[in-house]
Design an enzyme around this catalytic site. Structure first.
Site, PDB file in Angstrom:
ATOM      1  N   ARG A  95     -20.103 -30.943 -52.272  1.00 12.36           N
ATOM      2  CA  ARG A  95     -19.134 -31.015 -53.371  1.00 12.36           C
ATOM      3  C   ARG A  95     -19.792 -31.119 -54.738  1.00 12.36           C
ATOM      4  O   ARG A  95     -20.671 -31.951 -54.965  1.00 12.36           O
ATOM      5  CB  ARG A  95     -18.196 -32.219 -53.199  1.00 12.36           C
ATOM      6  N   LEU A  96     -19.344 -30.251 -55.649  1.00  9.21           N
ATOM      7  CA  LEU A  96     -19.607 -30.398 -57.070  1.00  9.21           C
ATOM      8  C   LEU A  96     -18.275 -30.815 -57.683  1.00  9.21           C
ATOM      9  O   LEU A  96     -17.343 -30.018 -57.768  1.00  9.21           O
ATOM     10  CB  LEU A  96     -20.104 -29.085 -57.682  1.00  9.21           C
ATOM     11  N   CYS A  99     -18.443 -25.377 -55.111  1.00  6.78           N
ATOM     12  CA  CYS A  99     -19.092 -26.122 -54.040  1.00  6.78           C
ATOM     13  C   CYS A  99     -19.785 -25.151 -53.091  1.00  6.78           C
ATOM     14  O   CYS A  99     -19.893 -23.960 -53.345  1.00  6.78           O
ATOM     15  CB  CYS A  99     -18.058 -26.934 -53.253  1.00  6.78           C
ATOM     16  N   ASN A 159     -14.233 -23.610 -51.641  1.00  4.56           N
ATOM     17  CA  ASN A 159     -15.170 -23.422 -52.743  1.00  4.56           C
ATOM     18  C   ASN A 159     -14.467 -22.623 -53.825  1.00  4.56           C
ATOM     19  O   ASN A 159     -13.950 -21.539 -53.555  1.00  4.56           O
ATOM     20  CB  ASN A 159     -16.413 -22.672 -52.249  1.00  4.56           C
ATOM     21  N   GLY A 160     -14.462 -23.156 -55.049  1.00  5.90           N
ATOM     22  CA  GLY A 160     -13.875 -22.409 -56.145  1.00  5.90           C
ATOM     23  C   GLY A 160     -12.907 -23.232 -56.962  1.00  5.90           C
ATOM     24  O   GLY A 160     -12.922 -24.461 -56.959  1.00  5.90           O
ATOM     25  N   VAL A 220     -29.639 -17.866 -74.950  1.00  5.11           N
ATOM     26  CA  VAL A 220     -31.060 -17.822 -74.586  1.00  5.11           C
ATOM     27  C   VAL A 220     -31.850 -17.125 -75.685  1.00  5.11           C
ATOM     28  O   VAL A 220     -31.403 -16.111 -76.237  1.00  5.11           O
ATOM     29  CB  VAL A 220     -31.259 -17.083 -73.249  1.00  5.11           C
ATOM     30  N   ASP A 270      -6.794 -29.227 -56.702  1.00  4.94           N
ATOM     31  CA  ASP A 270      -6.257 -27.936 -56.271  1.00  4.94           C
ATOM     32  C   ASP A 270      -6.457 -27.722 -54.774  1.00  4.94           C
ATOM     33  O   ASP A 270      -5.754 -26.921 -54.154  1.00  4.94           O
ATOM     34  CB  ASP A 270      -6.873 -26.781 -57.070  1.00  4.94           C
ATOM     35  N   SER A 324     -17.864 -17.643 -69.071  1.00  2.52           N
ATOM     36  CA  SER A 324     -18.700 -16.477 -69.365  1.00  2.52           C
ATOM     37  C   SER A 324     -17.829 -15.277 -69.710  1.00  2.52           C
ATOM     38  O   SER A 324     -16.611 -15.303 -69.534  1.00  2.52           O
ATOM     39  CB  SER A 324     -19.590 -16.141 -68.165  1.00  2.52           C
ATOM     40  N   GLY A 325     -18.461 -14.220 -70.187  1.00  6.70           N
ATOM     41  CA  GLY A 325     -17.740 -13.005 -70.560  1.00  6.70           C
ATOM     42  C   GLY A 325     -17.858 -11.892 -69.546  1.00  6.70           C
ATOM     43  O   GLY A 325     -17.621 -10.723 -69.875  1.00  6.70           O
TER      44      GLY A 325
END
Length: 618
Positions: free
Chosen positions: A51-52, A2, A76-77, A292, A101, A365-366
């Site tokens: 908010r997401l 967020c 956020n997180g 990509v 959470d 992701s890595g």
């Protein structure tokens, strides 16, 4: 994932709303704010949130969130171990009305006080209003995945996920000359600096407390890597391999939990392939993976990603990156990044995020595999030149003078590098720019506080440069790139290799477990080869960037000549215009690859054009 905002300054509700609307792309599902009355200070605190929705999509988990009338929070997180913490808190008598959470952080604060951060495994930036104690308490995650900017003038306090929210309606800001100079060197602005003198970044692994009565702000470190102790792991290599697999399986599986669709960024490299492989062991359905594809020869690795996807039988999507879309993102770059930021891989990262978001809301992701497990090209290059620093300085510099006579620009760059007094200073130069003569400032390795992770003798060189990159490059560059690129399209990125348990374990391993001979990321590769054929990865390591070298001589040549003409160069602080003009001419003629410098200057010029009007630089 967020965007958060808060302030003790007496902004109107409309102004607070506009500050949130500026970064609404971070969380388009719900924009909300609350003016909370207090007994001290200005008598009120504004809390705001974009908010997401990821976990507990019900409106009951919207923020700002109040826990049982006791504390308010904006967060956020993600806290990946929140279910475990919640089980413990329930046994202690705490009650919960959501499955989020966010609520768990509030209860953990009431149970553990400011030590609650020690219990959290995740990426986070949060602020809690404790009206009973008349204070704000907040923290940023251990390795700086989530941003946290703040303005403190000795009395008032304002914070946000992005600096543009603080910038709006704040007429007390001035542009930082120091930040610009650091940007010109690093391509990013090191913490705790920001582009404005009056705004700082909370350091990773730090927490703060703001006293509403006195206006006093205090910060303290709650976590760090143990950079002064050599690796201490006592088990065998196979023991370490098994332990790392267990750690990464847990790190991946906890990050695969959400109430929305999840996928994985798959570049075809070691790190993302390993994350993808472990993700397929976690869920019953096919894992969605994304890569990509570039039209330019030498930049397209989508074929390798496809091979990995075929082997793992993932639902794979290839996103084509072309000049037109890349140009469009360049022109709007500063709107999402807020501050000057010159990692060229930010553009393909944005394109990847833009199209991935059409399919999923969360992507793994890595990131951090190279920093933790000694994977970058430059580590091997340092190994190759190390013997030269056993020579007397005078002999090395004489050799540099001879090499510099060569017409090849790569040899000239090596010659400049060999004039550095130590391997440590040479390494820092590889991260900035070997040729610093165009910057009108005296170079000093001690300009950034993170130099202490590199300039000591408690560990070998490779461990020290790995530590430095974890504290500096990962935070300033990689985390900034990923956060802004993904949040620009309301996509949450999660990185299992940045789990602090994985990072701590990597620091404990002997160097040869990670870097033996020419084999970099040895233990990660051996773990990967248990899931994906080794043959797919027997190729040179490639970066994730744009073909700017070619574009600046072709499609983007007019932009370079227009934005960086002689008059424009004189308006950019901190540079030597004649030298920069010469460097641009060298690039356009094809005699020298100067695209990193050109890109830095284009980004800075764009930011100044948009944000610099009427502001002093000091």
């Amino acid at each position: 994932m967020c965007g958060i905002y808060g302030s003790t300054i007496g902004y109107t509700e409309n102004q607070v709303k506009e500050k949130l609307e500026r970064t609404n792309f971070r969380g388009p599902d719900k924009l909300d704010w609350k003016i909370i009355p207090t007994q001290s200070g200005n008598g009120k605190v504004a809390f705001g949130h974009n908010r997401l929705s990821i976990i507990d999509l019900d409106p009951r988990s919207n923020q700002p969130f109040n826990y049982q009338g006791l504390v308010d929070i904006v967060f956020n997180g993600e806290i990946y171990n929140f279910k475990t913490i919640k089980e413990t808190l329930i046994k202690d008598g705490f009650e919960f009305k959501t499955t989020s959470d966010t609520e768990v952080i509030c209860a953990a604060y009431l149970k553990y006080g400011e030590e609650c951060v020690q219990h959290l495994n995740g990426m986070f930036a949060f602020v809690i209003l404790d009206k009973q104690k008349e204070k704000l308490f907040g923290a940023r995650d251990r390795l700086g995945q989530k941003p946290f900017y703040y303005y403190h003038n000795g009395l008032d306090f304002e914070f946000a996920s992005q600096i543009s929210s603080i910038q709006l309606y704040n007429d007390k800001l001035s542009i930082s000359q120091r930040a610009i100079l650091e940007y010109l060197k690093w391509g990013a602005i090191p913490d705790p600096l920001s582009i404005f003198n009056e705004v700082k970044k909370l350091l990773p692994g730090h927490q703060f407390s703001f006293d509403l009565k006195t206006g006093k702000l205090s910060t303290r470190k709650y976590w760090d890597i143990d950079y002064l102790t050599p690796p201490s792991y006592k088990g065998s290599y196979n023991d370490a391999l098994a332990e790392l697999e267990d750690l990464l399986k847990d790190a991946v599986s906890t990050r695969m939990y959400a109430d929305v669709p999840i996928g994985v960024f798959l570049s075809g490299g070691v790190d993302s392939s390993l994350v993808s492989a472990l993700a397929t062991k976690t869920v019953a359905n096919k894992v969605k993976t994304f890569s990509v594809k570039f039209d330019e020869k030498g930049f397209d690795e989508s074929g390798y990603a496809q091979q990995v996807a075929d082997h793992l039988q993932t639902d794979h999507t290839v996103i084509r990156c072309n000049y037109e879309e890349g140009l469009d993102l360049i022109s709007n770059f500063s709107h999402y990044y807020d501050e000057p930021f010159a990692d060229p891989s930010a553009i393909p990262s944005m394109l990847l995020a833009k199209y991935t978001r059409k399919h999923v809301t969360v992507a793994l992701s890595g990131d951090a595999g190279d920093e933790s497990f000694i994977g970058y090209h430059r580590y091997n290059w340092m190994k190759k030149v190390k013997f030269l620093y056993s020579m007397p300085s005078a002999v090395r510099k004489l050799g540099a003078n001879i090499v510099e006579l060569a017409p090849n620009y790569r040899l000239k760059a090596i010659a400049k590098g060999l004039r550095h007094e130590s391997l440590e200073s040479l390494y820092m130069a590889t991260l900035t720019n070997i040729d610093m003569s165009w910057i009108d400032h005296q170079w000093d390795e001690k300009d950034v506080m993170e130099h202490e992770y590199l300039f000591h003798n408690k560990k070998n060189l490779y461990e020290r440069i790995s530590d430095f990159d974890l504290k500096a490059y990962l935070n300033w560059d990689i985390n900034t790139k990923v956060d802004r690129a993904t949040m620009a399209y309301s996509l949450e990125a999660r990185s299992p290799l940045i789990d602090h348990r994985v990072v701590e374990f990597s620091r404990s391993l002997p160097t040869e477990f990670k870097f033996k001979g020419a084999n970099q990321k040895r233990i990660l590769k051996d773990l990967l080869y248990q899931h994906v054929p080794k043959e797919i990865f027997q190729r040179p390591k490639a970066g994730f960037t744009m073909p700017f070298q070619e574009w600046f001589r072709g499609e983007l040549k007019d932009m370079v000549l227009t934005e960086l003409n002689e008059q424009s160069l004189k308006e950019i602080p901190g540079i030597n215009p004649p030298k920069v003009k010469k460097m641009i001419d060298e690039h356009l003629s094809g005699s020298w690859n100067r695209y990193p410098t050109i890109w830095k200057l284009l980004v800075l010029k764009q930011w100044l054009n948009t944000n610099g009007k009427g502001l002093s630089i000091k």
